[in-house]
Scaffold this motif. Structure first.
Motif, PDB file in Angstrom:
ATOM      1  N   UNK A 135      59.547  65.754   9.861  1.00  0.00           N
ATOM      2  CA  UNK A 135      59.904  64.987  11.058  1.00  0.00           C
ATOM      3  C   UNK A 135      60.184  63.528  10.705  1.00  0.00           C
ATOM      4  N   UNK A 136      59.394  62.954   9.809  1.00  0.00           N
ATOM      5  CA  UNK A 136      59.625  61.569   9.383  1.00  0.00           C
ATOM      6  C   UNK A 136      60.997  61.431   8.730  1.00  0.00           C
ATOM      7  N   UNK A 148      66.707  72.333  12.599  1.00  0.00           N
ATOM      8  CA  UNK A 148      65.519  72.782  11.871  1.00  0.00           C
ATOM      9  C   UNK A 148      65.333  74.266  12.142  1.00  0.00           C
ATOM     10  N   UNK A 149      65.178  75.051  11.068  1.00  0.00           N
ATOM     11  CA  UNK A 149      65.014  76.500  11.190  1.00  0.00           C
ATOM     12  C   UNK A 149      63.659  76.887  10.607  1.00  0.00           C
ATOM     13  N   UNK A 166      60.164  68.095  17.169  1.00  0.00           N
ATOM     14  CA  UNK A 166      61.499  68.091  16.579  1.00  0.00           C
ATOM     15  C   UNK A 166      62.546  67.645  17.596  1.00  0.00           C
ATOM     16  N   UNK A 167      62.362  68.022  18.839  1.00  0.00           N
ATOM     17  CA  UNK A 167      63.305  67.576  19.869  1.00  0.00           C
ATOM     18  C   UNK A 167      63.234  66.064  20.050  1.00  0.00           C
ATOM     19  N   UNK A 172      67.716  70.052  16.740  1.00  0.00           N
ATOM     20  CA  UNK A 172      67.704  71.387  17.334  1.00  0.00           C
ATOM     21  C   UNK A 172      66.726  72.275  16.561  1.00  0.00           C
ATOM     22  N   UNK A 173      66.056  73.169  17.295  1.00  0.00           N
ATOM     23  CA  UNK A 173      64.984  73.973  16.703  1.00  0.00           C
ATOM     24  C   UNK A 173      65.294  75.454  16.898  1.00  0.00           C
TER      25      UNK A 173
END
Length: 341
Positions: A135-136, A148-149, A166-167, A172-173
């Motif tokens: 995330x950083x 991100x998957x 993540x949002x 996008x997740x």
């Protein structure tokens, strides 16, 4: 142009990589609200100009990355044990220092880390990675679209909580849960997906150099994980019941024919499932996942649903434990038949 026009109709020409890909490698599947299955062919293929990042290099991630770098796709990787990345680096992957470095330079980041604790650490930082979590890194990433998957097995509730962060990082997740299937050189696997539809639609083109099939389940996070574990219970339960029935019939004159007769008399067994089971047992085709992988999946199921009396799953786990004690950990479930007869 003349060469491209001379290709068979079931092939597409990937102009940037100069390779031929059959349409089956560019297929994705979607289910609508009424669970009607739709299959799409995306073509012609577009050059993959995205940078892909992988955090955690397990068996699945390693197989995917090796295919990607061989066709010239830019891939960044990170693993807690850096030595496990050596072969992929020799093939052309770039080894990053931290998960944040992977995320900062990638269009799509794939997480393939085992265990809720390690997943949380690589995503948000912790003892081993410090403040350098994914995330950083995404917050430093200046791309207009980031994805991100989650390839890791993860509890549905945990996935929904993680997705919120993540949002907040404008990312996008997507959950992507691979169904248990022994790895092949072409990564011939099926992956259940839930979450961002637009991110999902990028995956078939990214992995067109493999035989991976991506199946979109729902926009609701957690659905891919639930479907994966329901699939495992059904998958193992059917196989074990047929194997044990065949073992009971072993002393009859024609055990295989006798079991076929029983299946044909069961009106509640669908023809598709009946034929699939016959193929698995009678023709000894590979049944997805090793004994060890099936056990690990059932262990996760117990941990995540401790209050549900999953009697069939418990019995299946005990049967798999028996196979492990007999040295069948790395064989598929059809090895149970040999142990019983």
């Amino acid at each position: 142009m003349a060469f491209t026009n001379s290709l068979p109709r079931n092939c597409f020409f990937h102009s940037s990589l100069h390779i031929l890909l059959t349409e089956s490698r560019n297929r994705y599947v979607e289910y609508d609200a009424d669970w009607q299955r739709r299959s799409f062919i995306r073509g012609p293929l577009q050059p993959v100009q995205l940078t892909l990042g992988f955090v955690g290099i397990g068996e699945l991630a390693s197989a995917l990355v090796s295919h990607l770098v061989r066709v010239g796709i830019h891939v960044l990787i990170w693993n807690r044990t850096a030595s496990k990345c050596a072969d992929l680096v020799r093939l052309g992957a770039i080894l990053a220092n931290t998960p944040a470095d992977v995320a900062a330079e990638s269009d799509i980041v794939f997480c393939s880390v085992r265990g809720t604790g390690p997943i949380t650490e690589v995503c948000f930082g912790g003892y081993f990675v410090g403040l350098n979590g994914i995330v950083a890194g995404l917050k430093r990433n200046t791309r207009s679209e980031k994805g991100f998957v989650m390839l890791s097995s993860i509890r549905p509730e945990t996935s929904m909580i993680i997705a919120q962060d993540f949002r907040k990082a404008s990312t996008k997740y997507l959950e992507a849960q691979a169904l248990l299937k022994s790895q092949s050189e072409d990564c011939d696997i099926r992956v259940l997906c839930a979450g961002s539809k637009s991110l999902f639609e990028k995956l078939p083109n990214c992995f067109a150099c493999t035989k991976a099939q991506f199946i979109y389940i729902s926009t609701l996070l957690g659905e891919a994980s639930r479907m994966k574990y329901a699939h495992t219970i059904t998958h193992v339960g059917y196989a074990l019941s047929l194997i044990e029935a065949l073992a009971v019939l072993q002393e009859s004159e024609k055990p295989v024919e006798s079991l076929s007769f029983i299946l044909d008399e069961l009106d509640n067994v669908s023809p598709i499932m009946r034929n699939k089971i016959k193929d698995i047992i009678f023709h000894r085709r590979d049944l997805g996942g090793t004994i060890r992988e099936l056990k690990d999946t059932l262990k996760e199921l117990y941990e995540w649903y401790p209050k549900k009396p999953l009697h069939l799953a418990t019995a299946a786990f005990e049967a798999l434990e028996y196979a492990s004690r007999k040295g069948a950990d790395n064989k598929n479930i059809s090895a149970m038949y040999d142990l019983l007869v």
